[in-house]
Every structure is written in C-alpha cells, then in structure tokens.
Write an enzyme that holds these catalytic residues in place. Structure first.
Site, PDB file in Angstrom:
ATOM      1  N   GLU A   1      15.254 -38.686  37.803  1.00 28.78           N
ATOM      2  CA  GLU A   1      14.840 -38.121  39.229  1.00 28.78           C
ATOM      3  C   GLU A   1      14.713 -39.026  39.936  1.00 28.78           C
ATOM      4  OE1 GLU A   1      11.212 -39.224  36.282  1.00 28.78           O
ATOM      5  OE2 GLU A   1      13.139 -38.470  36.108  1.00 28.78           O
TER       6      GLU A   1
ATOM      7  N   ASP B   1      11.767 -41.709  43.724  1.00 26.82           N
ATOM      8  CA  ASP B   1      11.319 -40.990  42.647  1.00 26.82           C
ATOM      9  C   ASP B   1      10.722 -39.864  42.909  1.00 26.82           C
ATOM     10  OD1 ASP B   1      10.796 -42.643  39.387  1.00 26.82           O
ATOM     11  OD2 ASP B   1      10.159 -40.469  39.958  1.00 26.82           O
TER      12      ASP B   1
END
Length: 481
Positions: free
Chosen positions: A402, A359
């Site tokens: 993301e 992430d």
C-alpha cells in the site's frame, strides 16, 4: 541424381531446424535472465527497506538511552511496536552482547527466545564482523522469512544487536511458462511459484542434512541439447538462469519450460534416422525428398509465426518488468530509475526536486474487514484519482503493498505543499462506493525536497522518516522534515 537431391533436401531441413532451435533457446534464456533479475531486484529492494528501518531505529533517543541503562526498556518497546505496526514488520528483537533478549516488538515475553533466527552464540560471533542478512524458514510457522541483524555500538564497541524479521513479497510469474524460485545458502528452495517445489533441494546437497531424503529437482543436462536441463522426477526439459547475488546468502532462479524446443530436437533426431534409411535405395530417397520438401515449407511458415510471437512476448515482458500489474502504475524499479535521472538533472542544472512517499491509512484493517478483493479495488481507486490530479511531468509509482511514491521535478517544497495537500483532501473526499458498502480512503505522506549531492537512498530514508512522523501524529496528513 535422386540421392543428391535427397541429401540436399536433408541438409536444408537440418539447417532450418537448427536455426529455429537456436532462436527459441536464445529467447528462453533471455526471458529467464530478465525474470530472475527482476525478482532479485525486488528482494534487494525489500532488504534495503529493512536496512533503512534498522538505521532509523538505531538513531532513536530511546535506543541510545537503553544502551546506557538496560533497565529502561518501556519507552524503547513502545517505539519498536510503533515501527512494527507502521511498516508491517513481523517481529523485532534487541539482544545484548551475550545473545540475551531484553527488548522486543510483537512477541509475548514468554516466546521471544523461541523465535530467534540464530543461536545466541552464533549471532554474537557473526555480529563482530558487522550486519547480517539471512533468508531462512521461520521456526514457528515453517514459512520463509527475511532476518536482518544490525549491530549497535557504544564507544566504538558492539554492545547489542537489533534483529528485524519480515516476510518476503510473494513472487508472481512475469511471463507465461516462466517460474521463479529462491534457494537458501544450502540450495534448498524456500520460496517458489509452485508450492510443491518448497523445501526440495534444487541440486544434491554437499553435506548430509534432513532434506537429503527429498528428491533433488535438477537431474543434470540433456544429452540431446547440452543447454537444456532435466527437472523433477519426470525429467522435464527446462532452461534455468541464476541471478548473481554476491553479498546475499540466497539465490534467485528463473525456470523456463523448454518442451517445445526439446520436441523440435527430437524431431530432428528422428529425421536423421529416416535419412540414414532413405539413402540406401532410390525408392526411399524419393519418398524422403517429397516429405522433406513438405516439411521445409511447413517449418518456414511455423518459424515465421514463432518469430512474430517472440516479438510480442518480448514487448509484453518489457511492459510487465516496469509496470505494476494491479494499478498499472510504474513499479519500484521504474520509479527508482526515474528518481536517479531526476536527481542527476537537479545536480546538473540546480533545479529543485521534491518527492512524496505515501502510505494508505489502515489498509490492513480494510483487507481484514472487507477482504482482499475490496483492498485491490481501493488501491486501483486511489491510483486512478492521483494520476488524474498530477502533472504530465510528475511520476506516480507503486513501490510496495500500500506504499506509493510521487516524484515532483522542477518543484520546491513551498510549491509542493499546496499540491500534495490538495491530493490529500481530494482522496479523503472521494470514498470508494460499492454495491453494499462505502469505503473511506485516506493516506499519510512524507514530503521532502532533495539536497544537493544527496543520494537516492538518503533521500528516500528522509522521506520515510517524515512519513513515520505523519503516522505518529494521527495519520491522514502530510509531514516534512
């Protein structure tokens, strides 16, 4: 003789027209089915992610402590806020058995009750049968949102409910002239590629509601072609496919523009009328014969070009269905398929398997500070450097905004640790250089080795917990269990 030639030419023309109409309709139906199923899988993956978050929250020590003593809310509220920020959740509530909110994530204390997706009485009644999925409009913003209610038990009795609210990912057209939309349980459109379709009922509603005053978009089937439906006030010809969602209260639809097919059917109908007039006299028959032979030659050439275009579109559709359009990495669907295969190989041959969930750190801050165009460049920069550093046997996929997943076959945890740490160091040391700015990039990761007979969802849930631990410890690091 002339009449016989005319009739033969007419039947030949009818055959080629019917063949082309059948092929075009079949291709539109297949494309609509693939697009609807792909969009449905994305929404299902989103729902499963929220379910895993709810299970993780339910297992926190602060949750169990709160259930034993409802006054001890401070530590639980802190955990809710951490989870909300780490996973991009919009709201989290905790309600007791009477529907009263006594803990919350992002809301101010004065507004927590106004944003609840269900009346307390109805929520309490539904939770008696287990967890609840709901796709509905947000009462504050009027925008579509996912709600997931998860019951919390103590001594085999439901004493509270955890409610998580998230926004669905925006859907994009996977193929030219194919649009996707999502309706709620009443058939009202809550999410669509075209904003003007929002809040319209797809079909006439069965019971009286405020939306009944809006124009239903589906107007029935075409009398010329029963496989084509008429859409919107202009009664545009379309092909529509609905993805099966037996356990959900929403439906995913794909709508394909069928105007080219409909135009062919109209031409065929006009041609039949010309034949009826032409066979009444030899002069008309001669004219019809010449025109029909020319039309046949033109349609055969057009059909050949159309078949070539359909092959190209099908290849494009297959690529788009498995590839992320921004980073050109495999998407979540492709990653889950590969992960299932690697888990099966690991069980069969006893080989090790590791995964790394990643992430990007503070990605929302990058979007807010520099804009979404720079955010897209950050994602492309990150994906390019990771792909260049991994092995050919590894798989690197984008699974969310993301969020990324790295699959490492034939790799133990001890072998994966230096590899993933090197990836982290390389990314941190390689910022994105733009004309007027430099953007630093780092990521947090959860590194997990698969257990024997472990399912894919269990493996991903363990990796998410390790990722959350890395974020809690300060980000820009990799944690294992």
């Amino acid at each position: 003789m002339l009449l016989t030639v005319a009739l033969f030419s007419w039947f030949s023309s009818q055959y080629w027209l019917n063949q082309r109409i059948h092929l075009l309709l079949q291709d539109l139906q297949q494309q609509s089915q693939l697009v609807a199923m792909a969009a449905s899988r994305e929404l299902q993956n989103h729902t499963r992610t929220v379910e895993n978050i709810a299970v993780a929250l339910a297992g926190l020590s602060s949750t169990q402590q709160l259930l034993r003593n409802p006054r001890m809310t401070s530590r639980f509220n802190e955990d809710l806020q951490h989870y909300s920020q780490a996973f991009g959740l919009e709201d989290i509530w905790l309600v007791d058995g009477h529907g009263k909110v006594f803990a919350y994530g992002n809301r101010l204390p004065s507004s927590v009750n106004q944003a609840l997706p269900l009346p307390p009485g109805k929520l309490t009644a539904i939770l008696k049968d287990g967890s609840v999925h709901r796709f509905a409009l947000d009462p504050d913003t009027g925008k579509p949102a996912f709600y997931y209610a998860f019951p919390l038990t103590r001594q085999k009795r439901i004493v509270a409910a955890l409610i998580i609210k998230t926004s669905p990912n925006e859907m994009t057209n996977l193929v030219l002239h194919i649009n996707t939309l999502v309706t709620d349980s009443d058939g009202v459109i809550l999410l669509a590629d075209k904003p003007e379709w929002m809040l319209h009922p797809l079909t006439p509603l069965l019971r009286k509601q405020p939306q009944d005053t809006l124009f239903p978009l589906l107007q029935g089937t075409s009398p010329l072609l029963p496989d084509i439906q008429l859409f919107g006030p202009q009664r545009l010809p379309i092909v529509q496919y609905q993805a099966e969602q037996p356990e959900a209260d929403y439906r995913v639809h794909a709508i394909a523009d069928a105007q080219p097919v409909y135009t062919l059917a109209e031409n065929k109908d006009r041609l039949s009328g010309l034949v009826a007039v032409g066979v009444t006299g030899s002069l008309w028959g001669l004219i019809l014969t010449v025109l029909t032979l020319k039309r046949n030659k033109k349609y055969r050439a057009t059909m050949s070009r159309a078949n070539d275009e359909l092959v190209r579109l099908n290849q494009q559709l297959k690529s788009l269905a498995t590839t992320d359009f921004l980073t050109y990495c495999p998407n979540r669907r492709s990653a889950e398929t590969r992960l299932q295969q690697e888990l099966a190989n690991a069980r069969r041959y006893g080989s090790p398997l590791c995964i790394l969930t990643q992430d990007l750190d503070y990605f929302k801050h990058i979007n807010d500070q520099y804009g979404h165009d720079v955010g897209d460049q950050v994602l492309q920069h990150f994906a390019k450097h990771i792909r260049e550093a991994i092995r050919d046997t590894d798989l690197f996929a984008r699974t969310g905004g993301e969020e990324f997943l790295l699959i490492l076959p034939q790799t133990t945890l001890q072998q994966a640790l230096p590899l993933t740490q090197r990836l982290l160091d390389n990314i941190s040391a390689t910022p994105l250089y733009l004309v007027d700015k430099t953007v630093s990039i780092s990521f947090s990761g959860g590194l997990i080795q698969a257990h024997e007979d472990e399912t894919m969802n269990e493996l991903l849930a363990r990796a998410d917990r390790a990722l959350y631990s890395a974020k809690e410890a300060g980000r820009c690091r990799i944690h294992t269990e």
